[in-house]
Design a protein around this motif. Structure first.
Motif, short mmCIF file in Angstrom:
data_model
loop_
_atom_site.label_atom_id
_atom_site.label_comp_id
_atom_site.label_asym_id
_atom_site.label_seq_id
_atom_site.Cartn_x
_atom_site.Cartn_y
_atom_site.Cartn_z
N ASN A 125 -8.56 5.46 7.27
CA ASN A 125 -7.21 6.00 7.36
C ASN A 125 -7.15 7.31 8.14
N THR A 171 -3.43 8.41 -1.77
CA THR A 171 -4.52 7.45 -1.92
C THR A 171 -5.87 8.14 -1.80
N HIS A 194 -2.77 -5.92 -7.20
CA HIS A 194 -3.51 -5.65 -5.97
C HIS A 194 -4.12 -6.89 -5.36
N ASP A 200 -6.11 2.02 -1.52
CA ASP A 200 -4.89 2.00 -0.72
C ASP A 200 -3.64 2.24 -1.55
N HIS A 201 -3.82 2.69 -2.81
CA HIS A 201 -2.67 3.01 -3.65
C HIS A 201 -2.83 4.40 -4.26
N SER A 225 -11.13 8.65 -0.05
CA SER A 225 -9.86 8.12 0.41
C SER A 225 -10.09 6.71 0.95
N GLN A 226 -9.01 6.12 1.43
CA GLN A 226 -9.07 4.77 1.96
C GLN A 226 -9.92 4.73 3.23
N ASN A 236 0.85 -1.19 0.00
CA ASN A 236 0.00 0.00 0.00
C ASN A 236 0.89 1.24 0.00
N SER A 289 1.45 5.29 1.39
CA SER A 289 1.13 6.07 2.58
C SER A 289 0.52 7.42 2.25
N ASN A 345 -12.43 0.73 0.92
CA ASN A 345 -11.40 -0.19 1.41
C ASN A 345 -10.26 -0.38 0.41
N ARG A 346 -10.58 -0.44 -0.87
CA ARG A 346 -9.57 -0.75 -1.88
C ARG A 346 -8.72 0.46 -2.28
#
Length: 510
Positions: free
Chosen positions: A198, A177, A266, A210-211, A194-195, A172, A174, A207-208
């Protein structure tokens, strides 16, 4: 001016890695003025004294977007008539900020606002260029009477480039995202995604997500009412996202969305093969495809390529043509949550097939970018595709081809231009002058080295002609459309026409 209109008298706005935004006259090439954002002045001062740095400074590295509001439609910028021109740009590799300047009076620019990490939680490097659109956000938070907004991705996570082995996959990112929607006049944040969990307090948490999302976002108005209602974008994990905008809703219910295709690493576990770590840096090219007797769909053309390491050869990159069979239908968040994303394995690879058979209801197709053999040599897509006349056009870059003349010189590599059918990826032109169609007619080598620029289309004005006596003939409305990469004209585009007759009846209308 109103008194002496001149269509050739314009301004070029360009950012440079020295930290300046330059305003240059198109008439004589002279600089009208330059702007340096205040927040980078301290760093520029240190560079002025020329200390030793381990890497390059970028400062301003983003493209400029222009909002030109012409109240009376006369083509002249006249503030007294209510006209206004605003330019927007981000720092790109130089940082995480976006800026807005009012340049209605081109000789008297005015700073409007900037926005960055303080207002945009989790933003990365500002790689995603802002897209201008109209969105009606309920709740009375907009200052723009025209409901003008800027939409851009969360940016780039530098960690994508600093891995021990270029091409390996980060579980993932930081930063970066997310997606942001900002008021184009005030610069205030209107909506974000966003994620999930977080801590960003985003309006849409997924949820997805994360990138990092470093690409420009494709923003569409699917019903023609003047307001944006659809978005598509890819991320650093090879996921393709779709979003629906529900104009008039407050920010908590303004947008629904989710992943419609996962064609990278992913979903391949915590330690996927390097070959599968495909990344999307480019804007998806989206086009409505309609063929009589077949279901209509949005064709989403997007190619993978490791722009952070263009010389890498370990990833098996591809060009994808994904089909969205709900081109004009918005989906609820529950429907998005129930989606099973399209996978790379579920798409037919057309690389070794001259005339592929693709079902009318297939999820799309993919074109693996390898040489005959197959031999993977690092060919990748580093710029957006373009769909025109039922053809998908794009360029690729292959590093290391042609060798290096001297050890201190870079390997310039090879660029290719592809022209394939949107329906099945088959060749659409005889690009290599064969007597009959062959596999390599999908592409041709370009003359230019380095990394070729994105495609651009030119629509020349209708040509005026005269007969033998000098009398004017009817204007030719079939002037050829040209496409170019940089200054190189691409021959496969010369047969395009800017206008053609189309016959339809009520039974054909969707």
């Amino acid at each position: 001016t109103t008194g002496a209109p001149d269509g050739t008298d314009g301004v070029i706005y360009a950012t440079e890695n020295d930290g300046y935004l330059h305003a240059i006259s198109t008439r004589d090439g002279k600089e009208l003025w330059a702007f340096i954002p205040q927040d980078i002045l301290a760093t520029i001062k240190s560079v002025y004294f020329n200390p030793t740095y381990p890497g390059k400074h970028y400062f301003l590295d983003g493209s400029v977007r222009v909002l030109k509001y012409d109240a009376n439609g006369d083509g002249i910028v006249d503030s007294a008539a209510g006209d206004r021109v605003i330019i927007y740009f981000g720092q790109g590799r130089g940082g995480s900020n976006y800026y807005a300047l009012d340049v209605t009076d081109r000789n008297n620019p005015k700073y409007m606002w900037s926005i960055g990490p303080t207002q945009l939680a989790g933003i990365g490097q500002a790689w995603s260029n802002p897209v201008l659109a109209r969105v009606n956000v309920g709740g009375g938070t907009q200052t723009s009477v025209q409901k003008l907004v800027l939409i851009f991705g969360g940016g780039y996570d530098q960690a994508e480039e600093t891995q021990t082995t270029p091409g390996t996959y980060l579980s993932n990112d930081s930063v970066g995202t997310g997606i942001y929607m900002v008021d184009a006049v005030s610069g205030s944040l209107l909506w974000s995604a966003s994620q999930n969990g977080n801590g960003s307090n985003a309006d849409l948490q997924l949820n997805r997500m994360d990138h990092a999302i470093a690409a420009d976002i494709a923003v569409l108005d699917t019903n023609g009412d003047g307001f944006a209602d659809r978005m598509y974008v890819g991320d650093m994990a090879g996921q393709l996202w779709r979003f629906d905008i529900w104009n008039g809703q407050t920010k908590s219910t303004l947008v629904t969305g989710g992943v419609i295709a996962s064609i990278g690493a992913h979903d391949l576990g915590s330690n996927p093969a390097v070959t599968e770590s495909r990344r999307f840096y480019n804007t998806p090219d989206v086009a409505v495809v309609q063929k009589k007797g077949q279901p209509s769909f949005m064709s989403i053309a997007i190619g993978s390529g490791y722009r952070g390491h263009p010389l890498s050869t370990g990833i098996q990159d591809r060009m994808y043509a994904i089909r969205d069979f709900k081109p004009f239908e918005a989906m609820s968040q529950a429907q998005y949550n129930a989606l099973t994303p399209i996978t790379d394995a579920s798409l037919t690879d057309i690389a070794g097939i001259l005339a592929p058979t693709i079902s009318q209801v297939a999820n799309g197709w993919k074109l693996s970018l390898f040489n005959a053999g197959p031999l993977w040599v690092g060919e990748k897509v580093l710029s957006p595709a373009a769909t025109f006349n039922n053809q998908i056009l794009f360029t690729t870059y292959t590093p290391g081809v042609g060798g290096v003349a001297l050890s201190c010189q870079p390997s310039l590599g090879l660029n290719k231009f592809y022209a394939v059918s949107v329906f099945d990826g088959s060749p659409v032109a005889n690009l290599n002058n064969h007597n009959n169609a062959q596999l390599d007619d999908r592409s041709m080598s370009l003359a230019q080295t380095g990394i070729a620029p994105a495609l651009a289309f030119l629509f020349p004005a209708p040509t005026a002609a005269v007969d033998a006596s000098g009398n004017p003939l009817p204007t030719n409305s079939q002037s050829p459309v040209l496409c170019m990469s940089g200054v190189e004209v691409l021959g496969a585009c010369r047969n395009f026409n800017s206008r053609m007759k189309t016959y339809w009846n009520e039974a054909d209308a969707p």
